[in-house]
Structures are given as C-alpha cells and as structure tokens.
Design an enzyme around this catalytic site. Structure first.
Site, PDB file in Angstrom:
ATOM      1  N   TYR A 105       1.145  -1.242   0.005  1.00 48.04           N
ATOM      2  CA  TYR A 105      -0.115  -0.054  -0.021  1.00 48.04           C
ATOM      3  C   TYR A 105       0.824   1.299   0.011  1.00 48.04           C
ATOM      4  O   TYR A 105       0.774   1.986  -1.246  1.00 48.04           O
ATOM      5  CB  TYR A 105      -0.843  -0.033   1.081  1.00 48.04           C
ATOM      6  CG  TYR A 105      -1.731  -1.310   1.140  1.00 48.04           C
ATOM      7  CD1 TYR A 105      -2.763  -1.374   0.420  1.00 48.04           C
ATOM      8  CD2 TYR A 105      -1.968  -2.246   2.119  1.00 48.04           C
ATOM      9  CE1 TYR A 105      -3.531  -2.483   0.029  1.00 48.04           C
ATOM     10  CE2 TYR A 105      -2.530  -3.353   2.170  1.00 48.04           C
ATOM     11  CZ  TYR A 105      -3.519  -3.564   1.034  1.00 48.04           C
ATOM     12  OH  TYR A 105      -4.346  -4.460   1.069  1.00 48.04           O
ATOM     13  N   PRO A 118     -11.306  -0.089  -2.597  1.00 38.99           N
ATOM     14  CA  PRO A 118     -12.520  -1.000  -3.190  1.00 38.99           C
ATOM     15  C   PRO A 118     -13.729   0.173  -2.996  1.00 38.99           C
ATOM     16  O   PRO A 118     -13.622   0.919  -1.882  1.00 38.99           O
ATOM     17  CB  PRO A 118     -12.795  -2.044  -2.377  1.00 38.99           C
ATOM     18  CG  PRO A 118     -11.282  -2.213  -1.569  1.00 38.99           C
ATOM     19  CD  PRO A 118     -10.749  -0.719  -1.566  1.00 38.99           C
ATOM     20  N   HIS A 341      -7.429   1.286   1.333  1.00 41.37           N
ATOM     21  CA  HIS A 341      -7.181  -0.168   1.478  1.00 41.37           C
ATOM     22  C   HIS A 341      -6.201  -0.431   2.911  1.00 41.37           C
ATOM     23  O   HIS A 341      -6.175  -1.317   3.411  1.00 41.37           O
ATOM     24  CB  HIS A 341      -6.897  -0.903   0.440  1.00 41.37           C
ATOM     25  CG  HIS A 341      -7.047  -2.417   0.488  1.00 41.37           C
ATOM     26  ND1 HIS A 341      -7.234  -3.074   1.605  1.00 41.37           N
ATOM     27  CD2 HIS A 341      -7.489  -3.186  -0.558  1.00 41.37           C
ATOM     28  CE1 HIS A 341      -7.716  -4.361   1.258  1.00 41.37           C
ATOM     29  NE2 HIS A 341      -7.740  -4.188  -0.089  1.00 41.37           N
ATOM     30  N   SER A 553     -11.817 -11.856  -4.798  1.00 42.58           N
ATOM     31  CA  SER A 553     -12.262 -11.710  -3.514  1.00 42.58           C
ATOM     32  C   SER A 553     -13.710 -12.282  -3.054  1.00 42.58           C
ATOM     33  O   SER A 553     -14.473 -11.793  -3.858  1.00 42.58           O
ATOM     34  CB  SER A 553     -11.974 -10.659  -2.683  1.00 42.58           C
ATOM     35  OG  SER A 553     -10.866 -10.368  -1.956  1.00 42.58           O
TER      36      SER A 553
END
Length: 625
Positions: A105, A118, A341, A553
């Site tokens: 990240y 997301p 995230h 996912s």
C-alpha cells in the site's frame, strides 16, 4: 498489488451497545492470539513449484526448479534468509504486517482510486429527493457512531473462524484515520487513540467540505433529528457548484499528489482544512442523482460512483480518497462506500456496514424537531494558487481518462447461491472459484495466475495471504469440461478434485502455511541487507506468478451488497462476489484499453460456467449421492 478483503465469514454485529467501557479487554484478547508462523523453507519451495505448474510452460518450470534447488540447498542463501526471518518472527508481534502495509500500500505509487481502494454498492434505498437523502444520511451517521461506541468501550463482539477467535485490530484502525501522501512513500495517521480524539466528521456536498461535530457538549452523540438539521444547513450553505473541486487532487498518482500536497499545505488555511479532514472520524459524501440508466445497468453505474465517482463532471471531486472510510449517499437512493485499503481488509468494513444498514432500518426518525445542536457546521476553506489550479485541472484530466478506461459490470446470478454447492457437499467459495477458472479457460484456452484473499486474522495483527486458485486439479478440470470424449462421471470427479484442491489451499493459507507472504519475507530481508536478490526472485516464473490476471475476493455480507475493485494488472480482471443463500452478487472489472479483456463478456461467461457446472452435477448420478 493484491486486492481487498479476505476469506472469512463475518460475525454480524447488530447487538445492543454496551454503555460501560470494558477497559483492557481489547489488549487482553489480542495478546491471547498466536503469532504468525514462518513456514518451513522446503515446504514453501515445493508448494511454489506446484503452484507454477498450471501457469508456466515446461521450459520455464524446469529453469525455475534449478533455481529453487540452488536457493534451498543446505547452507545456501535460502537457509540463511530463513533463519533471519525466524529470528524476526521471534522479536516482533507479527513479522509480516509492517512489511505488508509498506509494500502493498504505502509504497504503491499508482492512484488509490480504482487501483487500490475498493467500493461497496448497497441495495438502492427508498428515497429519491434531497429530504430523503438527508434523513438517510442522518440515520447512517447515527449507526456508525453506535458502532464506534462498541469500539470505544471495547465491547465489540469478537469474531470467530470456526472455533478460533480472530484478531480485531483492523476495527480499531478504520475510524479517525487517513492516508497522508508522501514523495516516495505514504503514511497513515490514526487519531482515534490520541490525547484528544476527534469529535467531528467531514461532510462533502457539491465538492465543498464541512466539519460537522457529532457529539453534544455532554459527550452524547447527536440525535438523528439533530443530524438532519446540521445536514440541511450544510446543503443550504453549499448550493454553489462552480468552486474548485480540491478533493479530486486525491485521485492523482501518489508521487504527483505528494508533490502537490507539500505545496498545497504551505498555505495555513489549506493546512488547517486538510488537517480537519484527516482527523475526522469518517467522511460522508452527499452526491447528486446518478445519470438515468436501465434497471439491469443500475448496479454497475452505482459501482462506478462508489469506486471513483464517475469523473470530474460527476462526483470524483466530491470525495477525499485518502480518507479511510467514506460513505456515499446519492440523492436518488444510490448508496455505498469507498475505503482506503491500507488499514483494513473488506470483512471488517462490511461488518461495520451490515451493522449500520440494520441500524438505519430499525431506527424510526424522531418526530420532534425541538432539539437543536449547539454547534453549526463549519465550512472548510481553501486558497487555490494558480499552480494548484493547474494541478486540479491535471487531476481532472487524469481522472476522466481513468474513469473512461475502467469497465465495471455488476451482475446478480439469480439461478442459485450457496445452496447448490452445499447440496453436493462442496465449499461454495471453492465452487465459485472453479467456475472462474472454467470461464477464463473458455475465453483464453489457458489457465492464469489467480489471486484470492485469505484471512490471516487467527494470528495477531494478521492481514492476508494468497489462495492460488489456479491449481493442477483445476487445470485438468477446465480442459476436460468441454471435451466431448470425456464421460460425465470423469468430469464430476475432476470437479470434485478441483474443489478439494482449492479447499486444501484455503485451509493451508488461513493457517499461515501458504507460499506468497513467506517468499515476500525472504525477499524483503535480502533487500534490507542490500545484498544481491536471489535469482529465484528475478526469475520470469516469479514475475508471471505475481502477475494476477484474475484478482478475486469473496466478501460475504448479511446485506445484499457487493464490493468492487479494479484489476491489478493492465490485462487483468478484478472479480469480487458476495454469495447469498439463493443468488450470488458479482462485480467484474477490466480496462477498456486492453483489447484482450472485457468485463461484460467475462461476467456472462462466469454465469454460464456456473450453470453448466450445476447441470453436470444434476445429470450425473454419482454426484447426487
């Protein structure tokens, strides 16, 4: 960069909120959790080669075997790095977590929008005007504050995976936190446990930002009615629509935003306003209505709003994408969220949202309007220099290009859900993953590197590892499925093998024995030593293994929602799904610039694969036993 969320059934948290603080409960629970193990080197090397079999050719595999043998030989580089990693594990709470947040990240330099953060699409809510939007937003804010009380009082119900308690740390990271852009690496701030925790949220309307204090002077949360009054004030104070959308700066690539940010906050007014956004508990984005679309395209267009806002002409400037948690409420009933995230995976976010949605459903809006909040929302001001104005224009252009490039399709597979795989004693997640493999093979005639998130939350500070869904067993099944020379009984046996292989890898991953994070740890140690990186990590097979054409996912939820995210490679797909009992929500994304991929076609092929797999089982006597 790997994608959201983790394979874990959520514990739904709609329970009475305790007003009594249970001091020390969180810490006691966390200390009781085991630490993340370091898998044996030989085991990881063997499993790495097995994982490569369906995705590399014979020549590449043979070359990699030589490199792996050299890496793990007695007294070699692998053993030395393994000992160093075991030592790190002995001296840290979690040998992986800091590295993972950094590599996955904070060092990631593409924009967080689409590429990392997301979105989550909720069912359309029952309102279609500004009044209804404000009422729902007030209830939602009250619901989040209700959830926050459980966090603050340490009364949050502990989640379990089977009999094993899970790490709850991520719940304590998502409120009052924000990502800060840097020149080469970003950072995260969390003000929840500071000396004076924030008492305000940020509300964005018409690209204008407001600080809204959500607690009364006696420490009680504002009532829904008080919140309605505050939100009405904000909307009435921000009807102007031609102001510079400073929020769109957060859609820039991280290096560009880092440079602009340093310049932007030199101005004291800007610094104070940005600090207020960063410190806020969370953000609420009040959007206008979406463009009118057909019913079957509604969820896909809603996903666009949750993921990136639709570009500068729509709502991309009505966001602050660095903020960990943004709730998005459209005037037409379109609702959802976007989250940065780095601090958390999908399941804690979904559990929070499940709680909030249930809270809004059972909360009756107070009829009295006698109670007024003692404070007035404060508008945040920004001074826009010519240089910053130029950066805003650049951000608009880049965001519009990205919005046009991303194709996202949300579909509801209505024919069956978890019920059918369970009838045949198959894991629903494994069944869906095998269907994704079959769909990909039908479109491209080969298997590809596939990522599915696995939760490591049975360990202290656990994040994720990779379930490699493309296995030798799945490759055998997808090759045989449309082969007319194969008998159905053989195809069912191959399907069962593929499902079992996926389930085995899942169990291995959630118990800390998968290969990807272990290999990453060994590589990170070599990089930290500034020694030559072992050839196993510069090998073509390793690059191919990490090039996740399918990034997937499962994010289960009690609410009939679906999470969505962008592909992680230019020629890839992002696939997120929420299996309900009798249907499955899918979100599929791809980039239009890639001629090889098409989100709508892949989504349709997945639907067909699921139906064909069910038909195979129904038509084969053995499968009914």
């Amino acid at each position: 960069m790997p994608k959201p969320c983790a394979f874990v059934k959520p514990c739904h948290l709609v329970k009475p909120v305790s007003a009594t603080r249970i001091s020390g409960r969180y810490l006691t629970h966390q200390r009781s959790l085991p630490t993340l193990p370091v898998p044996p080197l030989q085991q990881t090397c063997e499993r790495y080669l097995a994982a490569l079999e369906p995705i590399v050719n014979a020549e590449e595999l043979q070359r990699t075997k030589v490199l792996v043998d050299e890496f793990q030989k007695p007294g070699g580089e692998g053993e030395r790095l393994q000992r160093a990693l075991e030592k790190r594990a002995e001296n840290t709470e979690n040998w992986l977590s800091d590295w993972w947040v950094q590599v996955a990240y904070l060092d990631y330099r593409l924009p967080v929008v689409v590429h990392s953060s997301p979105g989550l699409v909720l069912p359309k809510m029952n309102f279609s005007d500004k009044h209804g939007q404000i009422q729902f937003a007030a209830k939602l804010i009250a619901g989040v504050l209700d959830f926050k009380t459980m966090i603050d009082n340490e009364t949050l119900p502990v989640e379990y995976m089977g009999p094993k308690p899970l790490c709850m740390n991520q719940y304590y990271q998502v409120l009052s936190s924000c990502r800060i852009p840097g020149l080469n690496r970003d950072s995260i701030v969390n003000h929840a446990r500071s000396a004076s925790p924030p008492k305000h949220i940020t509300v964005v309307h018409n690209c204008q930002f407001f600080v809204l204090d959500v607690y009364n002077s006696d420490g009680t949360p504002l009532t829904v009615d008080q919140l309605c009054g505050q939100l009405e004030h904000i909307c009435n104070s921000s009807k102007q629509t031609n102001l510079e959308p400073v929020g769109i700066l957060t859609t820039l690539d991280r290096d560009s935003w880092g440079r602009t940010y340093q310049n932007f906050i030199k101005d004291k007014t800007n610094q104070a306003s940005v600090s207020a956004i960063q410190r806020s508990i969370f953000t609420v984005c009040l959007d206008g209505a979406m463009p009118t679309v057909t019913e079957d395209m509604y969820r896909s267009c809603a996903a666009v709003q949750m993921l990136h806002g639709g570009g500068s002409q729509w709502n991309s400037g009505n966001r602050w994408f660095d903020k960990t948690l943004q709730f998005i409420i459209g005037e037409d009933g379109t609702c959802g969220a976007n989250y940065e995230h780095a601090p958390a995976e999908g399941p804690p976010i979904v559990a929070l949202i499940d709680h909030v949605v249930e809270y809004t459903r059972r909360l009756e809006l107070e009829q009295t309007s006698a109670l007024k909040s003692s404070t007035v929302p404060q508008k945040l001001h920004f001074n826009i220099s010519p240089e910053i104005k130029s950066d805003i224009e650049g951000a608009k252009h880049a965001m519009n290009k990205l919005a046009q490039d991303l194709e996202i399709r949300v579909v509801v597979f209505k024919h069956f859900g978890k019920n059918v795989p369970k009838t045949y004693k198959m894991s629903p997640d494994a069944f869906i993953q095998v269907a994704l493999q079959l769909a990909f093979y039908r479109m491209y005639q080969h298997s590809c590197s596939t990522y599915e998130s696995a939760s490591l939350r049975i360990f202290r500070l656990g994040r994720t590892d990779t379930i490699r869904s493309a296995s030798s067993a799945s490759a055998e099944f997808v090759k045989a499925f449309d082969d007319v020379t194969k008998q159905n009984t053989e195809k069912v046996e191959l399907l069962e093998n593929a499902v079992k292989a996926h389930r085995w890898y899942t169990n291995m991953a959630i118990s800390g024995q998968a290969i990807d994070r272990h290999l990453l740890g060994l590589k990170m140690l070599a990089l930290q030593e500034h020694s030559p990186v072992p050839p196993i990590f510069t090998d073509k097979s390793y690059s191919k293994a990490l090039h996740y054409i399918l990034s997937t996912s499962q994010v289960p939820s009690k609410t009939d929602c679906v999470m969505c995210f962008g592909p992680v490679v230019p020629n890839g797909y992002g696939v997120c799904y929420n299996p309900m009992e009798d249907h499955i929500n899918f979100a599929v994304s791809s980039f239009s610039a890639c001629n090889e991929t098409n989100a709508a076609s892949f989504a349709q092929t997945v639907m067909e694969a699921l139906l064909d797999m069910r038909t195979l089982l129904e038509q084969t006597p053995k499968a009914k036993l």
